[in-house]
Design a protein around this motif. Structure first.
Motif, short mmCIF file in Angstrom:
data_model
loop_
_atom_site.label_atom_id
_atom_site.label_comp_id
_atom_site.label_asym_id
_atom_site.label_seq_id
_atom_site.Cartn_x
_atom_site.Cartn_y
_atom_site.Cartn_z
N THR A 88 0.82 -1.21 0.00
CA THR A 88 0.00 0.00 0.00
C THR A 88 0.85 1.26 0.00
O THR A 88 2.03 1.23 0.34
CB THR A 88 -0.93 0.04 1.23
OG1 THR A 88 -0.13 0.08 2.42
CG2 THR A 88 -1.82 -1.19 1.27
N THR A 89 0.22 2.35 -0.37
CA THR A 89 0.87 3.65 -0.34
C THR A 89 -0.03 4.63 0.39
O THR A 89 -1.23 4.40 0.57
CB THR A 89 1.12 4.16 -1.78
OG1 THR A 89 1.91 5.35 -1.72
CG2 THR A 89 -0.17 4.47 -2.50
N SER A 90 0.54 5.71 0.86
CA SER A 90 -0.25 6.73 1.55
C SER A 90 0.18 8.11 1.07
O SER A 90 1.12 8.24 0.29
CB SER A 90 -0.07 6.62 3.07
OG SER A 90 1.29 6.83 3.42
N GLY A 91 -0.51 9.12 1.56
CA GLY A 91 -0.21 10.49 1.15
C GLY A 91 -1.47 11.19 0.68
O GLY A 91 -2.50 10.55 0.45
N GLY A 132 -7.62 -2.39 8.61
CA GLY A 132 -6.84 -1.36 9.29
C GLY A 132 -7.76 -0.30 9.88
O GLY A 132 -8.83 -0.02 9.32
N PHE A 133 -7.35 0.28 11.00
CA PHE A 133 -8.24 1.18 11.75
C PHE A 133 -8.56 2.47 11.01
O PHE A 133 -9.50 3.19 11.37
CB PHE A 133 -7.65 1.48 13.12
CG PHE A 133 -6.60 2.57 13.14
CD1 PHE A 133 -6.89 3.81 13.70
CD2 PHE A 133 -5.34 2.37 12.60
CE1 PHE A 133 -5.94 4.82 13.72
CE2 PHE A 133 -4.38 3.37 12.61
CZ PHE A 133 -4.67 4.61 13.18
N ARG A 134 -7.80 2.79 9.95
CA ARG A 134 -8.10 4.01 9.20
C ARG A 134 -9.46 3.93 8.49
O ARG A 134 -9.99 4.95 8.05
CB ARG A 134 -7.00 4.28 8.17
CG ARG A 134 -5.68 4.72 8.78
CD ARG A 134 -5.82 6.01 9.56
NE ARG A 134 -4.55 6.45 10.12
CZ ARG A 134 -4.43 7.43 11.01
NH1 ARG A 134 -5.52 8.06 11.45
NH2 ARG A 134 -3.26 7.79 11.48
N ASN A 141 -3.73 12.34 5.64
CA ASN A 141 -2.59 11.79 4.91
C ASN A 141 -2.78 10.31 4.56
O ASN A 141 -1.92 9.71 3.92
CB ASN A 141 -1.30 11.96 5.72
CG ASN A 141 -0.05 11.89 4.87
OD1 ASN A 141 0.03 12.54 3.83
ND2 ASN A 141 0.92 11.09 5.30
N THR A 142 -3.91 9.73 4.97
CA THR A 142 -4.14 8.29 4.73
C THR A 142 -5.53 8.04 4.17
O THR A 142 -6.18 7.06 4.51
CB THR A 142 -3.96 7.48 6.03
OG1 THR A 142 -4.87 7.97 7.03
CG2 THR A 142 -2.53 7.57 6.54
N VAL A 143 -5.99 8.93 3.30
CA VAL A 143 -7.34 8.83 2.75
C VAL A 143 -7.53 7.53 1.98
O VAL A 143 -8.52 6.81 2.15
CB VAL A 143 -7.65 10.04 1.85
CG1 VAL A 143 -9.00 9.87 1.17
CG2 VAL A 143 -7.63 11.32 2.66
#
Length: 239
Positions: A88-91, A132-134, A141-143
């Protein structure tokens, strides 16, 4: 902490490192016949060195749907399948590379979707995803991570109905110390972990074994399906 899986066949997709490897270790301790799957033969070999001799490995790339179909076509029914594999990627959404963003969805959601579609699981057995809790506690930053995890948890609930009496659940971790963070400089990584711990009610970040315990609870509990078990140190409710 968890029940017996004596003699049961357990497949851990993404079992060569991190949470997946911890699940494999706990399943072995519970008496299961464990197979770990990953796309990297080098990581599989390294992981097997730390598991009992009864453990096996299989090369599987969850982005290669033909290989997934071929693997399951040649295998008898599994008692339990756990899907932990994901790149995965984030941003920020407006700054993220679209190719990387699509690759994240392809890896974590569509990879799990296709394993669920192809896997042969016995009646009363279980399928477990790692989300994942997101999904419930997004950040600016983790949409994308939040959206992918929410989709995976929705898939869990739907599959619990479609695949019944196979049980389908998810475990939603918070911040966990795994090799995923090894690309960061040690000082930077430890500073991030310490800052995150200060914001959590438990004042500590998670370990892969904490998540593995929840996975085995779901595998051993015949009355759990359609559930997402949150193991995040209180991150979802933290101010």
């Amino acid at each position: 902490m968890y029940g017996s899986l004596q003699g049961e066949r357990v497949l851990v997709v993404g079992g060569s490192s991190g949470i997946g490897l911890a699940v494999a270790q706990r399943a072995c301790e519970a008496g299961a016949s464990v197979t770990i799957a990953s796309r990297s033969t080098a990581k599989l070999d390294a992981a097997l060195a730390g598991l009992p001799r009864t453990a096996k490995s299989a090369q599987m790339d969850t982005s290669n749907y033909s290989s997934i179909d071929l693997f399951f076509a040649g295998e008898p029914e599994w008692d339990h399948v756990v899907v932990s594999a994901a790149q995965t990627t984030s941003g920020p959404v407006r700054k993220a590379d679209l190719t990387d963003a699509r690759a994240t969805m392809e890896s974590k959601f569509w990879g799990a979707y296709h394993v669920a579609r192809a896997a042969k699981i016995r009646s009363g057995g279980s399928l477990c995803f790692i989300s994942g809790f997101r999904s419930a506690r997004p950040s600016a930053n983790t949409v994308l991570q939040g959206a992918v995890n929410a989709a995976l948890e929705a898939l869990t609930r739907g599959l619990a109905l479609e695949l019944a009496p196979v049980r389908v659940n998810a475990v939603s971790p918070g911040l966990v110390a795994t090799p995923m963070w090894s690309g960061m400089a040690e000082a930077e990584r430890e500073k991030m972990f310490a800052g995150a711990a200060e914001r959590l009610p438990l004042r500590r970040i998670g370990e892969a074994s904490n998540i593995a315990s929840a996975v085995l609870f779901l595998a051993c509990n015949p009355f759990s399906t359609g559930s997402t078990v949150v193991v995040d140190g209180g991150a979802t409710i933290a101010a």
